[in-house]
Design an enzyme around this catalytic site. Structure first.
Site, PDB file in Angstrom:
ATOM      1  N   SER A 144       1.327  -1.621  -0.307  1.00 40.78           N
ATOM      2  CA  SER A 144       0.308   0.120  -0.340  1.00 40.78           C
ATOM      3  C   SER A 144       0.592   1.249  -0.290  1.00 40.78           C
ATOM      4  O   SER A 144       2.056   0.932  -0.183  1.00 40.78           O
ATOM      5  CB  SER A 144      -0.545  -0.030   1.227  1.00 40.78           C
ATOM      6  OG  SER A 144      -1.373   1.172   1.431  1.00 40.78           O
ATOM      7  N   TYR A 157      -2.797  -0.301   9.857  1.00 35.52           N
ATOM      8  CA  TYR A 157      -2.580  -1.146   8.586  1.00 35.52           C
ATOM      9  C   TYR A 157      -1.393  -0.851   8.280  1.00 35.52           C
ATOM     10  O   TYR A 157      -0.897  -1.890   7.522  1.00 35.52           O
ATOM     11  CB  TYR A 157      -3.942  -0.343   7.856  1.00 35.52           C
ATOM     12  CG  TYR A 157      -4.693  -0.229   6.232  1.00 35.52           C
ATOM     13  CD1 TYR A 157      -5.233  -1.506   5.782  1.00 35.52           C
ATOM     14  CD2 TYR A 157      -3.741   0.338   5.619  1.00 35.52           C
ATOM     15  CE1 TYR A 157      -5.013  -1.618   4.913  1.00 35.52           C
ATOM     16  CE2 TYR A 157      -3.379  -0.309   3.564  1.00 35.52           C
ATOM     17  CZ  TYR A 157      -4.139  -0.923   3.911  1.00 35.52           C
ATOM     18  OH  TYR A 157      -4.633  -1.065   2.243  1.00 35.52           O
TER      19      TYR A 157
HETATM   20  P1  NDP Z   1     -11.569  -5.360  -1.258  1.00 35.11           P
HETATM   21  O1  NDP Z   1     -12.209  -4.731   0.482  1.00 35.11           O
HETATM   22  O2  NDP Z   1     -12.721  -4.918  -2.117  1.00 35.11           O
HETATM   23  O3  NDP Z   1     -10.333  -6.568  -1.386  1.00 35.11           O
HETATM   24  C1  NDP Z   1      -9.867  -7.197  -0.142  1.00 35.11           C
HETATM   25  C2  NDP Z   1     -10.241  -8.453  -0.536  1.00 35.11           C
HETATM   26  O4  NDP Z   1     -10.019  -9.289   1.167  1.00 35.11           O
HETATM   27  C3  NDP Z   1     -11.677  -8.779  -0.175  1.00 35.11           C
HETATM   28  O5  NDP Z   1     -12.163  -9.786  -1.386  1.00 35.11           O
HETATM   29  C4  NDP Z   1     -12.467  -9.983   1.089  1.00 35.11           C
HETATM   30  O6  NDP Z   1     -13.074 -11.093   0.452  1.00 35.11           O
HETATM   31  C5  NDP Z   1     -10.622 -10.581   1.156  1.00 35.11           C
HETATM   32  N1  NDP Z   1     -10.700 -11.055   2.743  1.00 35.11           N
HETATM   33  C6  NDP Z   1     -10.470 -10.138   3.408  1.00 35.11           C
HETATM   34  N2  NDP Z   1      -9.752 -10.707   4.651  1.00 35.11           N
HETATM   35  C7  NDP Z   1     -10.102 -11.537   4.262  1.00 35.11           C
HETATM   36  C8  NDP Z   1     -10.045 -13.347   5.170  1.00 35.11           C
HETATM   37  N3  NDP Z   1     -10.217 -12.538   6.678  1.00 35.11           N
HETATM   38  N4  NDP Z   1      -9.611 -14.108   4.810  1.00 35.11           N
HETATM   39  C9  NDP Z   1      -9.414 -14.133   3.003  1.00 35.11           C
HETATM   40  N5  NDP Z   1      -9.632 -12.881   2.299  1.00 35.11           N
HETATM   41  C10 NDP Z   1     -10.616 -11.856   3.354  1.00 35.11           C
HETATM   42  O7  NDP Z   1     -10.622  -4.073  -0.972  1.00 35.11           O
HETATM   43  P2  NDP Z   1      -9.067  -3.935  -2.040  1.00 35.11           P
HETATM   44  O8  NDP Z   1      -9.317  -4.801  -3.521  1.00 35.11           O
HETATM   45  O9  NDP Z   1      -9.063  -2.285  -2.358  1.00 35.11           O
HETATM   46  O10 NDP Z   1      -8.229  -4.669  -1.292  1.00 35.11           O
HETATM   47  C11 NDP Z   1      -6.989  -5.604  -1.641  1.00 35.11           C
HETATM   48  C12 NDP Z   1      -6.063  -5.409  -1.216  1.00 35.11           C
HETATM   49  O11 NDP Z   1      -5.587  -3.595  -1.927  1.00 35.11           O
HETATM   50  C13 NDP Z   1      -5.723  -5.160   0.524  1.00 35.11           C
HETATM   51  O12 NDP Z   1      -4.696  -5.659   0.591  1.00 35.11           O
HETATM   52  C14 NDP Z   1      -5.620  -3.825   0.571  1.00 35.11           C
HETATM   53  O13 NDP Z   1      -4.828  -3.424   1.553  1.00 35.11           O
HETATM   54  C15 NDP Z   1      -4.620  -3.241  -0.643  1.00 35.11           C
HETATM   55  N6  NDP Z   1      -4.783  -1.822  -1.255  1.00 35.11           N
HETATM   56  C16 NDP Z   1      -6.153  -1.299  -1.810  1.00 35.11           C
HETATM   57  C17 NDP Z   1      -5.839   0.296  -1.927  1.00 35.11           C
HETATM   58  C18 NDP Z   1      -6.856   0.329  -2.200  1.00 35.11           C
HETATM   59  O14 NDP Z   1      -6.771   1.954  -2.752  1.00 35.11           O
HETATM   60  N7  NDP Z   1      -8.050   0.018  -2.297  1.00 35.11           N
HETATM   61  C19 NDP Z   1      -4.470   0.594  -1.733  1.00 35.11           C
HETATM   62  C20 NDP Z   1      -3.817   0.380  -1.357  1.00 35.11           C
HETATM   63  C21 NDP Z   1      -3.778  -0.997  -1.040  1.00 35.11           C
HETATM   64  P3  NDP Z   1     -13.398 -11.388   1.632  1.00 35.11           P
HETATM   65  O15 NDP Z   1     -14.378 -10.448   1.976  1.00 35.11           O
HETATM   66  O16 NDP Z   1     -14.715 -12.214   0.590  1.00 35.11           O
HETATM   67  O17 NDP Z   1     -13.113 -12.447   2.744  1.00 35.11           O
END
Ligand code: NDP
Length: 255
Positions: A144, A157
């Site tokens: 991130s 985070y």
């Molecule tokens: P989303 O909330 O759309 O995606 C997060 C994903 O993580 C979901 O698909 C969720 O699926 C999964 N997840 C969360 N907890 C668990 C768990 N315990 N076990 C398995 N899966 C899990 O957000 P983003 O697409 O934005 O985030 C994806 C990644 O990118 C993250 O690591 C985030 O920190 C990172 N990121 C995002 C940014 C942004 O601007 N959007 C910027 C920088 C980094 P489910 O709930 O079905 O388990």
């Protein structure tokens, strides 16, 4: 050698059922990879699989809670049972608890660290034997901007994402002898459920991000497809331990 060809490779994307994970999965599938989308929400997972299948890809959803070591191991075993190999692991699952550092409970702190950092270790540990036996592999960890910067409302985070870069370097060094390349991607501000939640909490966030991003826009999940293909493909075979911003210039911006 086809630099960006992933035909027949098997890729696991944790949290691949939506957002950035699905954006990267779409890119990997277009390059020829078979996809496992692994997360908790099966409804979202099956819908994402149907979308990839409609585009001609082979894809499956597997249930995963990255915070649970047994679940990580079971998911990798199920991938190997179903597809017979594992070439690419994208540690993308992530979460956040937004509040000032003085008010975190131990449970909230652990949830963020377990999901964003320890889960990446568990999944990588589980994937390592199969990759080593096959003669190599690719691991891509999703950091991130908070791998670089601090934040007053997301200490857990930022701590998890900073540490994920150090884990990336350590795995890269340890597993170079196994021909496993381990790199991190540092997305800028991308329009997903995660940041839609942040924007509800912080009303001026949308404009602040726009002002500070030289590209002049928020990213979309598909902006991460290209870097995922590069880091999964032979094109990156001499790239390991790197942390690559994909941020429209955000991290390069001074005051
Ligand atoms: P989303 O909330 O759309 O995606 C997060 C994903 O993580 C979901 O698909 C969720 O699926 C999964 N997840 C969360 N907890 C668990 C768990 N315990 N076990 C398995 N899966 C899990 O957000 P983003 O697409 O934005 O985030 C994806 C990644 O990118 C993250 O690591 C985030 O920190 C990172 N990121 C995002 C940014 C942004 O601007 N959007 C910027 C920088 C980094 P489910 O709930 O079905 O388990």
């Amino acid at each position: 050698m086809m630099l960006f060809d992933l035909t027949g490779r098997v890729a696991v994307v944790t949290g691949g059922n939506g957002g950035i994970g699905l954006g990267m999965a779409t890119g990997l599938a277009a390059a020829g990879a078979h996809l496992v989308l692994a997360a908790r929400d099966a409804g979202k997972g099956e819908a994402a699989v149907a979308g990839l299948a409609a585009a001609g890809a082979t894809a499956a959803f597997l249930s995963l809670d990255v915070a649970d070591e047994r679940s990580c191991r079971a998911m990798i075993e199920a991938t190997l049972a179903r597809f017979g190999r594992l070439d690419i692991l994208v540690n993308n699952a992530g979460t956040s608890v937004r509040k000032p550092p003085e008010s975190y409970t131990a449970a909230e702190w652990r949830t963020v660290l377990d999901t964003n950092l320890t889960g990446a270790l568990f999944c990588s540990q589980a994937a390592h034997p199969a990759m080593k036996q096959a003669g190599g592999g690719k691991i891509i960890n999703i950091g991130s901007m908070y791998s670089i910067f601090g934040t007053s409302y997301g200490a857990a985070y930022a701590a998890s994402k900073g540490a994920l870069v150090q884990l990336t370097k350590s795995l890269a060094i340890a597993w170079a002898k196994d021909n496993i390349q381990v790199n991190a991607v540092l997305p800028g501000w991308i329009d997903t459920e995660l940041t839609q939640g942040a924007r509800r909490h912080v009303p001026d966030l949308h404009d602040r991000v726009l002002d500070r991003t030289p590209a002049g826009r928020w990213g979309i999940p598909e902006d991460l497809a290209g870097i995922a293909v590069f880091l999964a493909a032979p094109a990156s075979d001499f790239v390991t331990g790197a942390a690559i911003p994909v941020d429209g210039g955000y991290a390069s911006m001074g005051v």
